[in-house]
Design a protein around this motif. Structure first.
Motif, PDB file in Angstrom:
ATOM      1  N   ILE A 115       0.918  -1.117   0.169  1.00 37.34           N
ATOM      2  CA  ILE A 115       0.048  -0.226   0.052  1.00 37.34           C
ATOM      3  C   ILE A 115       0.927   1.253   0.096  1.00 37.34           C
ATOM      4  N   LYS A 116       0.745   2.013  -0.991  1.00 42.90           N
ATOM      5  CA  LYS A 116       1.531   3.408  -1.173  1.00 42.90           C
ATOM      6  C   LYS A 116       0.537   4.543  -0.974  1.00 42.90           C
ATOM      7  N   TYR A 117       0.977   5.502  -0.407  1.00 44.65           N
ATOM      8  CA  TYR A 117       0.026   6.784  -0.034  1.00 44.65           C
ATOM      9  C   TYR A 117       0.903   7.851   0.113  1.00 44.65           C
ATOM     10  N   ARG A 118       0.461   9.107   0.005  1.00 47.72           N
ATOM     11  CA  ARG A 118       1.196  10.478  -0.161  1.00 47.72           C
ATOM     12  C   ARG A 118       0.577  11.107   1.074  1.00 47.72           C
ATOM     13  N   VAL A 119       1.383  11.994   1.843  1.00 43.77           N
ATOM     14  CA  VAL A 119       0.964  13.007   2.733  1.00 43.77           C
ATOM     15  C   VAL A 119       1.565  14.150   2.164  1.00 43.77           C
ATOM     16  N   PRO A 120       0.713  15.402   2.184  1.00 41.82           N
ATOM     17  CA  PRO A 120       0.947  16.803   1.730  1.00 41.82           C
ATOM     18  C   PRO A 120       2.504  17.115   2.134  1.00 41.82           C
ATOM     19  N   THR A 121       2.851  16.887   3.289  1.00 39.71           N
ATOM     20  CA  THR A 121       4.303  17.553   3.785  1.00 39.71           C
ATOM     21  C   THR A 121       5.587  16.608   3.429  1.00 39.71           C
ATOM     22  N   LYS A 122       5.084  15.359   3.013  1.00 37.04           N
ATOM     23  CA  LYS A 122       5.967  14.474   2.736  1.00 37.04           C
ATOM     24  C   LYS A 122       6.184  13.748   1.424  1.00 37.04           C
ATOM     25  N   THR A 123       7.054  12.905   1.160  1.00 37.85           N
ATOM     26  CA  THR A 123       7.053  12.047  -0.181  1.00 37.85           C
ATOM     27  C   THR A 123       6.269  10.762   0.096  1.00 37.85           C
ATOM     28  N   ALA A 124       6.064  10.162  -0.925  1.00 34.13           N
ATOM     29  CA  ALA A 124       5.365   8.919  -0.755  1.00 34.13           C
ATOM     30  C   ALA A 124       5.763   7.865   0.327  1.00 34.13           C
ATOM     31  N   LEU A 125       4.815   7.458   0.995  1.00 34.25           N
ATOM     32  CA  LEU A 125       5.069   6.485   2.150  1.00 34.25           C
ATOM     33  C   LEU A 125       4.475   5.148   1.867  1.00 34.25           C
ATOM     34  N   GLN A 126       4.988   4.010   2.588  1.00 29.80           N
ATOM     35  CA  GLN A 126       4.478   2.526   2.055  1.00 29.80           C
ATOM     36  C   GLN A 126       4.263   1.888   3.219  1.00 29.80           C
ATOM     37  N   ALA A 127       3.319   1.151   3.088  1.00 30.07           N
ATOM     38  CA  ALA A 127       2.592   0.077   4.139  1.00 30.07           C
ATOM     39  C   ALA A 127       2.568  -1.242   3.450  1.00 30.07           C
ATOM     40  N   TYR A 128       2.576  -2.177   4.384  1.00 34.58           N
ATOM     41  CA  TYR A 128       2.106  -3.496   4.170  1.00 34.58           C
ATOM     42  C   TYR A 128       1.123  -4.082   4.594  1.00 34.58           C
ATOM     43  N   SER A 129       0.473  -5.236   4.087  1.00 35.92           N
ATOM     44  CA  SER A 129      -0.639  -5.673   4.658  1.00 35.92           C
ATOM     45  C   SER A 129      -0.125  -6.842   5.429  1.00 35.92           C
ATOM     46  N   THR A 130      -0.909  -7.659   6.249  1.00 37.31           N
ATOM     47  CA  THR A 130      -0.723  -8.705   7.120  1.00 37.31           C
ATOM     48  C   THR A 130      -0.515  -9.669   6.187  1.00 37.31           C
ATOM     49  N   PRO A 131       0.267 -10.548   6.550  1.00 39.73           N
ATOM     50  CA  PRO A 131       0.662 -11.982   5.458  1.00 39.73           C
ATOM     51  C   PRO A 131      -0.348 -12.855   5.485  1.00 39.73           C
ATOM     52  N   ILE A 132      -0.518 -13.863   4.838  1.00 34.75           N
ATOM     53  CA  ILE A 132      -1.588 -14.887   4.792  1.00 34.75           C
ATOM     54  C   ILE A 132      -0.688 -16.286   5.419  1.00 34.75           C
ATOM     55  N   PHE A 133      -1.596 -17.064   5.644  1.00 34.75           N
ATOM     56  CA  PHE A 133      -1.133 -18.226   6.016  1.00 34.75           C
ATOM     57  C   PHE A 133      -0.840 -19.057   4.735  1.00 34.75           C
ATOM     58  N   PRO A 134       0.008 -20.227   4.525  1.00 30.15           N
ATOM     59  CA  PRO A 134       0.107 -20.797   3.439  1.00 30.15           C
ATOM     60  C   PRO A 134      -1.167 -21.587   3.080  1.00 30.15           C
ATOM     61  N   LEU A 135      -1.460 -21.493   1.709  1.00 31.39           N
ATOM     62  CA  LEU A 135      -2.844 -22.284   1.181  1.00 31.39           C
ATOM     63  C   LEU A 135      -2.390 -23.724   0.582  1.00 31.39           C
ATOM     64  N   ASP A 136      -3.291 -24.524   1.032  1.00 40.81           N
ATOM     65  CA  ASP A 136      -2.994 -25.634   0.316  1.00 40.81           C
ATOM     66  C   ASP A 136      -4.175 -25.873  -0.637  1.00 40.81           C
ATOM     67  N   ILE A 137      -3.847 -25.630  -2.092  1.00 39.31           N
ATOM     68  CA  ILE A 137      -4.715 -25.461  -3.226  1.00 39.31           C
ATOM     69  C   ILE A 137      -5.119 -26.820  -3.422  1.00 39.31           C
ATOM     70  N   LEU A 138      -6.184 -27.141  -3.847  1.00 35.55           N
ATOM     71  CA  LEU A 138      -6.658 -28.280  -4.139  1.00 35.55           C
ATOM     72  C   LEU A 138      -6.226 -29.440  -3.244  1.00 35.55           C
ATOM     73  N   ALA A 139      -6.171 -29.602  -2.204  1.00 38.29           N
ATOM     74  CA  ALA A 139      -5.670 -30.395  -1.156  1.00 38.29           C
ATOM     75  C   ALA A 139      -6.633 -31.336  -0.789  1.00 38.29           C
ATOM     76  N   GLU A 140      -6.567 -32.542  -0.568  1.00 35.98           N
ATOM     77  CA  GLU A 140      -7.492 -33.500  -0.131  1.00 35.98           C
ATOM     78  C   GLU A 140      -7.899 -33.104   1.282  1.00 35.98           C
ATOM     79  N   ARG A 141      -8.924 -32.901   1.737  1.00 34.08           N
ATOM     80  CA  ARG A 141      -9.456 -32.599   2.893  1.00 34.08           C
ATOM     81  C   ARG A 141     -10.500 -33.660   3.281  1.00 34.08           C
ATOM     82  N   PRO A 142     -10.178 -33.818   4.578  1.00 30.80           N
ATOM     83  CA  PRO A 142     -11.434 -34.881   5.360  1.00 30.80           C
ATOM     84  C   PRO A 142     -12.635 -34.567   5.429  1.00 30.80           C
ATOM     85  N   PRO A 143     -13.729 -35.167   5.119  1.00 29.15           N
ATOM     86  CA  PRO A 143     -15.126 -34.760   5.275  1.00 29.15           C
ATOM     87  C   PRO A 143     -15.300 -34.275   6.697  1.00 29.15           C
ATOM     88  N   GLU A 144     -16.173 -33.184   6.641  1.00 25.23           N
ATOM     89  CA  GLU A 144     -16.778 -32.524   7.752  1.00 25.23           C
ATOM     90  C   GLU A 144     -17.631 -33.377   8.598  1.00 25.23           C
TER      91      GLU A 144
END
Length: 187
Positions: free
Chosen positions: A115-144
């Motif tokens: 995330i980048k944003y600007r403040v009138p008195t300074k140059t561009a600032l930068q922020a980061y979002s929270t990371p995500i946990f690792p995803l198991d894409i199309l993994a076999e999941r036991p039935p609920e």
């Protein structure tokens, strides 16, 4: 894992308190991901980015960019991976969502959105979002484990009959309180 999340939350609260003391925007971004399977062999990833301005000043030209999803593994279905806002006022919240689809199986570790944003008195600032946990894409999941309705159908009538008999025996065997008062009055 819960301990590290608590430390991150504590760090964010501390930074929010420090930023609110000065006259500047403080952008906090939270990235959430949910998985769904509309059909076999296909998995959809819904990504949601929530931005909060916890500071005391407005952030201008706010740009959200989440390019951590490789094009060879993920196809964009709805929304955009990036978004630009004119301004983010103090105390306000903005959400940005997009949906990806994948047909490849594997483990994916996404990086935080930028995330980048600007403040009138300074140059561009930068922020980061929270990371995500690792995803198991199309993994076999036991039935609920769901509630077993077939057990209710099979044993429900037996349980209700035994309950009624038990209540009847209790009522017959227990002494009557009103009867004891009447016997005392007769004496």
């Amino acid at each position: 894992m819960a301990r590290s999340l608590a430390l991150v939350a504590l760090l964010l609260l501390g930074l929010a308190a420090a930023a609110s003391a000065s006259d500047a925007p403080f952008v906090v971004a939270h990235k959430k991901v949910s998985l769904s399977r509309p059909k076999p062999g296909v998995e959809r990833v819904a990504v949601s980015l929530d931005l909060y301005n916890q500071g005391s000043a407005t952030a201008y030209d706010v740009t959200i960019n989440d390019d951590s999803w490789p094009a060879d593994a993920f196809e964009l279905i709805t929304g955009e991976k990036s978004k630009t806002l004119e301004r983010l006022d103090p105390g306000s919240t903005v959400s940005h969502t997009f949906v990806l689809e994948t047909k490849t199986q594997g483990r994916f570790q996404g990086s935080p959105a930028v995330i980048k944003y600007r403040v009138p008195t300074k140059t561009a600032l930068q922020a980061y979002s929270t990371p995500i946990f690792p995803l198991d894409i199309l993994a076999e999941r036991p039935p609920e484990k769901k509630f077993e309705w077939r057990l209710v159908v099979k044993y429900g009538s037996l349980v209700s009959v035994v309950s009624f008999v038990g209540v009847f025996i209790y009522l017959v065997a227990s002494p009557s309180k009103s009867g004891s008062k009447a016997s005392k009055k007769r004496r």
